[in-house]
Design an enzyme around this catalytic site. Structure first.
Site, short mmCIF file in Angstrom:
data_model
loop_
_atom_site.label_atom_id
_atom_site.label_comp_id
_atom_site.label_asym_id
_atom_site.label_seq_id
_atom_site.Cartn_x
_atom_site.Cartn_y
_atom_site.Cartn_z
CE1 TYR A 1 -4.50 -1.99 4.99
CE2 TYR A 1 -3.44 0.16 4.83
CZ TYR A 1 -4.02 -0.94 4.22
OH TYR A 1 -4.14 -0.98 2.86
CB SER B 1 -0.88 0.00 1.25
OG SER B 1 -1.47 1.26 1.50
#
Length: 287
Positions: free
Chosen positions: A161, A148
């Site tokens: 995350y 990401s």
């Protein structure tokens, strides 16, 4: 035909977390635009059954397999089912992932463990189940692991995350080297996918906090949902990823601002600056 079609067309793609968001976008693009047979893996069996039906009605080849990537035996069964019912894998996409909002010290232990086992261990299980089979096959194949923009940056209220996406990126960089070291780099290609803002339901389904500063966690969720309104369509992201993969890029980026985040991260490390609160587009709004 495009370079991506030449490389991937007609092959088998296995996509975890295929029920929604980026996973579903990759599946639709691979099946409809590249003519791939797609194996849709997810714990949400209703979603992947609906997607399989949709793709089959459009003349594409698709198979849905219930799979919890936290379970190594389930991922091994996914690999066995794929080989027996679809054939050798040309593209493995380790995409399944979940989010978590809130201060790290408020994060429930169960949420932390769930996120780590899906976002990190799930990728490991996918690699361990599929890669030996892909290396043994003489045909060219690709492994995409989903990191990401969070994997090259830092930000508050999403520490679990972001940590997991840093881990996936490091795992993928090491794996790229190991495949080459083992003598398979000429036909097995490992690539890291770094989406920026791509439309999905990951923010709505993100973990929350039970105690502590619940307001901070939910305010951050609201901020992320505002970003969703500006996010890239998953089909458009899929096209970009496949084109970059065909161009033999290692880092597959959905949008230019991901490259900007990479440059900013490199500059921070080079000059040993402490992390600062991000401001501006795709960041936390000022309090």
């Amino acid at each position: 035909m495009s370079a991506a079609h030449d490389l991937f067309g007609g092959g088998v793609a296995v996509i975890t977390g295929a029920g929604a968001g980026i996973g579903a976008g990759l599946a639709r693009y691979a099946a409809r635009e590249l003519g791939m047979t797609v194996v849709l893996a997810d714990v949400d069996t209703t979603a992947i059954t609906a997607l399989r039906t949709e793709l089959q009605q459009q003349g594409a080849h698709a198979l849905d397999v219930a799979c919890d990537v936290r379970d190594p035996d389930a991922v091994e069964r996914l690999a066995e089912t794929t080989l027996s019912e679809a054939g050798p894998v040309r593209l493995l996409v380790n995409n399944a992932g979940v989010e978590q909002f809130g201060y790290l010290w408020d994060t429930p232990v169960a949420n932390w463990e769930r996120l780590v086992t899906i976002n990190i261990s799930g990728v490991f299980h996918g690699v361990r189940a599929f890669l030996p089979r892909m290396m043994a096959d003489p045909g060219r194949s690709w492994v995409w692991n989903l990191s990401s923009v969070g994997g090259v940056s830092a930000g508050p209220l999403q520490a679990p995350y972001i940590m997991s996406k840093h881990a996936v990126l490091a795992l993928t960089e090491c794996l790229h080297q190991e495949v080459e070291l083992a003598g398979h780099g000429h036909h097995v290609h490992v690539q890291a996918v770094l989406p920026g803002a791509v439309t999905s339901n990951i923010f709505e389904s993100a973990g929350a906090v039970d105690d502590g500063d619940v307001t901070a966690a939910e305010d951050h969720r609201s901020a992320m949902l505002q970003i969703k309104a500006q996010a890239m369509d998953p089909l458009d992201a899929a096209r970009v990823f496949f084109d970059q993969a065909a161009a033999q890029e290692f880092y597959l980026l959905s949008q230019p601002f991901v490259a900007d985040a990479m440059a900013a991260r490199a500059d921070t490390l080079l000059h040993r600056r402490p992390p600062h609160l991000p401001r501006g587009e795709f960041s936390v709004p000022a309090p």
